[in-house]
Scaffold this motif. Structure first.
Motif, PDB file in Angstrom:
ATOM      1  N   THR A  57      -3.415 -28.442  30.243  1.00  0.00           N
ATOM      2  CA  THR A  57      -3.270 -28.323  28.796  1.00  0.00           C
ATOM      3  C   THR A  57      -3.289 -26.877  28.329  1.00  0.00           C
ATOM      4  OG1 THR A  57      -5.673 -28.537  28.487  1.00  0.00           O
ATOM      5  CG2 THR A  57      -4.370 -30.566  28.414  1.00  0.00           C
ATOM      6  N   LEU A  58      -3.940 -26.001  29.108  1.00  0.00           N
ATOM      7  CA  LEU A  58      -4.095 -24.606  28.702  1.00  0.00           C
ATOM      8  C   LEU A  58      -3.688 -23.689  29.856  1.00  0.00           C
ATOM      9  CD1 LEU A  58      -5.189 -22.397  26.716  1.00  0.00           C
ATOM     10  CD2 LEU A  58      -7.433 -22.733  27.785  1.00  0.00           C
ATOM     11  N   LEU A  59      -2.863 -22.707  29.543  1.00  0.00           N
ATOM     12  CA  LEU A  59      -2.507 -21.652  30.490  1.00  0.00           C
ATOM     13  C   LEU A  59      -3.090 -20.345  29.999  1.00  0.00           C
ATOM     14  CD1 LEU A  59      -0.758 -20.392  32.862  1.00  0.00           C
ATOM     15  CD2 LEU A  59       1.021 -20.067  31.124  1.00  0.00           C
ATOM     16  N   ILE A  60      -3.780 -19.634  30.876  1.00  0.00           N
ATOM     17  CA  ILE A  60      -4.339 -18.321  30.547  1.00  0.00           C
ATOM     18  C   ILE A  60      -3.622 -17.264  31.369  1.00  0.00           C
ATOM     19  CG2 ILE A  60      -6.397 -16.858  30.586  1.00  0.00           C
ATOM     20  CD1 ILE A  60      -8.087 -19.303  30.103  1.00  0.00           C
ATOM     21  N   GLU A  61      -3.142 -16.230  30.686  1.00  0.00           N
ATOM     22  CA  GLU A  61      -2.507 -15.086  31.341  1.00  0.00           C
ATOM     23  C   GLU A  61      -3.372 -13.860  31.065  1.00  0.00           C
ATOM     24  OE1 GLU A  61       1.935 -13.106  31.853  1.00  0.00           O
ATOM     25  OE2 GLU A  61       1.588 -14.580  30.270  1.00  0.00           O
ATOM     26  N   PRO A  62      -4.291 -13.514  31.992  1.00  0.00           N
ATOM     27  CA  PRO A  62      -5.280 -12.466  31.718  1.00  0.00           C
ATOM     28  C   PRO A  62      -4.732 -11.044  31.749  1.00  0.00           C
ATOM     29  CG  PRO A  62      -5.608 -13.389  33.898  1.00  0.00           C
ATOM     30  CD  PRO A  62      -4.559 -14.216  33.250  1.00  0.00           C
ATOM     31  N   PHE A  63      -3.528 -10.852  32.294  1.00  0.00           N
ATOM     32  CA  PHE A  63      -2.870  -9.545  32.266  1.00  0.00           C
ATOM     33  C   PHE A  63      -1.485  -9.768  31.660  1.00  0.00           C
ATOM     34  CE2 PHE A  63      -5.710  -9.781  35.939  1.00  0.00           C
ATOM     35  CZ  PHE A  63      -6.559  -8.692  35.722  1.00  0.00           C
ATOM     36  N   VAL A  85      -4.050 -12.359  27.265  1.00  0.00           N
ATOM     37  CA  VAL A  85      -5.054 -11.302  27.207  1.00  0.00           C
ATOM     38  C   VAL A  85      -4.403  -9.983  27.613  1.00  0.00           C
ATOM     39  CG1 VAL A  85      -7.367 -10.575  27.918  1.00  0.00           C
ATOM     40  CG2 VAL A  85      -6.750 -13.015  27.942  1.00  0.00           C
ATOM     41  N   GLU A  86      -4.627  -8.957  26.831  1.00  0.00           N
ATOM     42  CA  GLU A  86      -4.075  -7.638  27.139  1.00  0.00           C
ATOM     43  C   GLU A  86      -5.061  -6.576  26.693  1.00  0.00           C
ATOM     44  OE1 GLU A  86      -2.326  -4.559  28.431  1.00  0.00           O
ATOM     45  OE2 GLU A  86      -1.351  -6.484  28.838  1.00  0.00           O
ATOM     46  N   LEU A  87      -5.330  -5.632  27.586  1.00  0.00           N
ATOM     47  CA  LEU A  87      -6.299  -4.570  27.294  1.00  0.00           C
ATOM     48  C   LEU A  87      -5.676  -3.419  26.511  1.00  0.00           C
ATOM     49  CD1 LEU A  87      -9.230  -3.624  27.751  1.00  0.00           C
ATOM     50  CD2 LEU A  87      -8.477  -2.609  29.915  1.00  0.00           C
ATOM     51  N   ASP A 196     -10.642  -7.585  28.125  1.00  0.00           N
ATOM     52  CA  ASP A 196     -10.680  -7.542  29.581  1.00  0.00           C
ATOM     53  C   ASP A 196     -10.307  -8.904  30.154  1.00  0.00           C
ATOM     54  OD1 ASP A 196     -11.313  -7.354  32.274  1.00  0.00           O
ATOM     55  OD2 ASP A 196     -13.217  -6.325  31.957  1.00  0.00           O
ATOM     56  N   GLY A 197      -9.219  -8.953  30.905  1.00  0.00           N
ATOM     57  CA  GLY A 197      -8.777 -10.208  31.483  1.00  0.00           C
ATOM     58  C   GLY A 197      -9.774 -10.822  32.442  1.00  0.00           C
ATOM     59  N   LEU A 198     -10.518  -9.980  33.160  1.00  0.00           N
ATOM     60  CA  LEU A 198     -11.511 -10.498  34.101  1.00  0.00           C
ATOM     61  C   LEU A 198     -12.617 -11.256  33.374  1.00  0.00           C
ATOM     62  CD1 LEU A 198     -11.879  -7.486  36.572  1.00  0.00           C
ATOM     63  CD2 LEU A 198     -10.401  -9.489  36.767  1.00  0.00           C
ATOM     64  N   GLU A 199     -12.998 -10.766  32.203  1.00  0.00           N
ATOM     65  CA  GLU A 199     -14.024 -11.459  31.424  1.00  0.00           C
ATOM     66  C   GLU A 199     -13.530 -12.819  30.944  1.00  0.00           C
ATOM     67  OE1 GLU A 199     -15.206  -8.895  28.273  1.00  0.00           O
ATOM     68  OE2 GLU A 199     -16.187  -7.421  29.581  1.00  0.00           O
ATOM     69  N   VAL A 200     -12.261 -12.906  30.598  1.00  0.00           N
ATOM     70  CA  VAL A 200     -11.712 -14.182  30.134  1.00  0.00           C
ATOM     71  C   VAL A 200     -11.604 -15.170  31.294  1.00  0.00           C
ATOM     72  CG1 VAL A 200      -9.740 -15.292  29.034  1.00  0.00           C
ATOM     73  CG2 VAL A 200     -10.518 -13.056  28.232  1.00  0.00           C
ATOM     74  N   ILE A 201     -11.238 -14.691  32.474  1.00  0.00           N
ATOM     75  CA  ILE A 201     -11.228 -15.560  33.656  1.00  0.00           C
ATOM     76  C   ILE A 201     -12.618 -16.143  33.882  1.00  0.00           C
ATOM     77  CG2 ILE A 201     -10.971 -15.625  36.176  1.00  0.00           C
ATOM     78  CD1 ILE A 201      -8.819 -13.477  35.907  1.00  0.00           C
ATOM     79  N   GLN A 202     -13.628 -15.293  33.789  1.00  0.00           N
ATOM     80  CA  GLN A 202     -15.005 -15.730  33.984  1.00  0.00           C
ATOM     81  C   GLN A 202     -15.402 -16.774  32.938  1.00  0.00           C
ATOM     82  OE1 GLN A 202     -17.056 -14.920  36.394  1.00  0.00           O
ATOM     83  NE2 GLN A 202     -19.071 -15.526  35.649  1.00  0.00           N
ATOM     84  N   LEU A 240     -11.503  -9.340  41.641  1.00  0.00           N
ATOM     85  CA  LEU A 240     -10.573 -10.311  41.070  1.00  0.00           C
ATOM     86  C   LEU A 240     -10.422 -11.517  41.996  1.00  0.00           C
ATOM     87  CD1 LEU A 240      -8.415 -11.321  39.107  1.00  0.00           C
ATOM     88  CD2 LEU A 240      -6.769  -9.835  40.275  1.00  0.00           C
ATOM     89  N   PHE A 241     -10.229 -11.292  43.284  1.00  0.00           N
ATOM     90  CA  PHE A 241     -10.085 -12.389  44.240  1.00  0.00           C
ATOM     91  C   PHE A 241     -11.360 -13.236  44.295  1.00  0.00           C
ATOM     92  CE2 PHE A 241      -6.208 -10.491  45.408  1.00  0.00           C
ATOM     93  CZ  PHE A 241      -5.522 -11.323  46.277  1.00  0.00           C
ATOM     94  N   ASP A 242     -12.513 -12.581  44.218  1.00  0.00           N
ATOM     95  CA  ASP A 242     -13.784 -13.322  44.214  1.00  0.00           C
ATOM     96  C   ASP A 242     -13.876 -14.231  42.985  1.00  0.00           C
ATOM     97  OD1 ASP A 242     -14.536 -12.062  46.551  1.00  0.00           O
ATOM     98  OD2 ASP A 242     -15.811 -10.578  45.569  1.00  0.00           O
ATOM     99  N   LEU A 243     -13.489 -13.708  41.811  1.00  0.00           N
ATOM    100  CA  LEU A 243     -13.522 -14.501  40.589  1.00  0.00           C
ATOM    101  C   LEU A 243     -12.593 -15.710  40.692  1.00  0.00           C
ATOM    102  CD1 LEU A 243     -13.470 -12.017  37.546  1.00  0.00           C
ATOM    103  CD2 LEU A 243     -15.231 -13.689  38.096  1.00  0.00           C
ATOM    104  N   VAL A 244     -11.383 -15.460  41.172  1.00  0.00           N
ATOM    105  CA  VAL A 244     -10.373 -16.520  41.245  1.00  0.00           C
ATOM    106  C   VAL A 244     -10.796 -17.611  42.225  1.00  0.00           C
ATOM    107  CG1 VAL A 244      -7.997 -16.995  41.951  1.00  0.00           C
ATOM    108  CG2 VAL A 244      -8.491 -15.014  40.513  1.00  0.00           C
TER     109      VAL A 244
END
Length: 301
Positions: A57-63, A85-87, A196-202, A240-244
């Motif tokens: 239902t939701l797609l996130i594009e952190p960069f 998401v864009e810094l 920060d895209g990493l924060e949104v992934i988290q 990033l790989f650890d988060l994913v």
């Protein structure tokens, strides 16, 4: 319903043949991945514990950058909503303006009526203390008149350009106006975050009905392209790989096809596939797709 070809092989993707929605002319843009994006989001990849397919239902594009993936997903109704998401503050100004009724109308009109000359372009690019919509226009102007669409400092304006058109090589005001109008019409299904895209992934790591398209700056293995092309290029790729790896929802990553990336992917038990594509100069290249399960991809010939 979005359609895609049921090809039994991975043919070279000509980026010039893929429909464009974004107003950005982005170095390293992701129009080449659109055919694979359709496959990925149309194949009901993720499954609940009872093994029944479940539509994301939701797609996130952190960069997000030029946002071609998110825009395609929304335009073709592959998902219900996207979070982009864009810094970079200049790029963010464009997305914020396009998703605003008043600012998008002003932006489209300004693009349609602006006279592109070296004097006018240099004057606008040198302007400071701008209102948000003015900053958005300046960013698009820079993107469309700089060599290669590069926004990072030092790119320089086009001289000869395509077929000797100079600054007009990539300045198509009516086309840009139509793209901005289309994005405005889809704005209820788009959320934009400057951050920060990493924060949104988290933040969304435990959402099973959320998928992630992750296209980070290509700065691994000392690659200089990311630093040359993007203002914000520094990234801890291992982090990033650890988060994913901890995501409950599905994901698809794109990376430069280099040994160091393959090693990272293998260490995290991810699958990889090299995807052939042709860039805007018709040069044959490959980029690496990374995911937890890439069996939905057709087999290479």
């Amino acid at each position: 319903m979005p359609l895609f070809e049921d090809a039994d092989d991975l043919a070279f993707v000509n980026v010039a043949s893929v429909p464009q929605i974004s107003p950005f002319r982005y170095p390293g843009g992701k129009t080449w991945i659109v055919p694979q994006l359709r496959r990925w989001l149309s194949q009901t990849l993720r499954q609940q514990l009872d093994m029944r397919p479940m539509r994301p239902t939701l797609l996130i594009e952190p960069f997000a950058g030029g946002g071609s993936v998110s825009l395609t997903a929304i335009a073709e109704r592959l998902v219900d909503h996207v979070i982009m998401v864009e810094l970079d503050a200049d790029v963010a100004a464009v997305w914020q303006a396009m998703l605003s009724e008043e600012q998008s109308l002003w932006l489209a009109h300004e693009i349609e009526t602006f006279e592109v000359t070296f004097e006018n372009v240099e004057q606008r690019l040198a302007s400071t203390e701008l209102m948000p919509a003015e900053r958005a226009f300046k960013t698009i102007l820079c993107n469309r008149t700089n060599r290669g669409g590069i926004l990072a400092p030092g790119a320089g304006l086009l001289k000869q350009g395509e077929n000797g058109k100079g600054l007009l090589s990539s300045w198509y005001p009516l086309t840009l106006k139509k793209r901005i109008e289309r994005i405005r019409q889809m704005r209820d299904r788009i959320t934009f975050i400057q951050g920060d895209g990493l924060e949104v992934i988290q933040r969304y790591r435990n959402d099973l009905d959320t998928v992630f398209f992750i296209d980070p700056p290509y700065t691994i293995a000392g690659k200089k392209a990311g630093k040359r092309l993007y203002f914000h290029s520094e990234l801890n790729h291992t982090h990033l790989f650890d988060l994913v790896q901890g995501l409950r929802g599905d994901f698809l990553m794109t990376y430069d096809h280099v040994k160091e990336v393959s090693i990272l992917a293998e260490a995290h038990n991810f699958e990889t596939r090299a995807i052939p594509m042709r860039n805007t100069h018709h040069a044959e290249m490959t980029e690496l797709l990374i995911g937890p399960n890439l069996r939905w991809l057709p087999q290479a010939r």
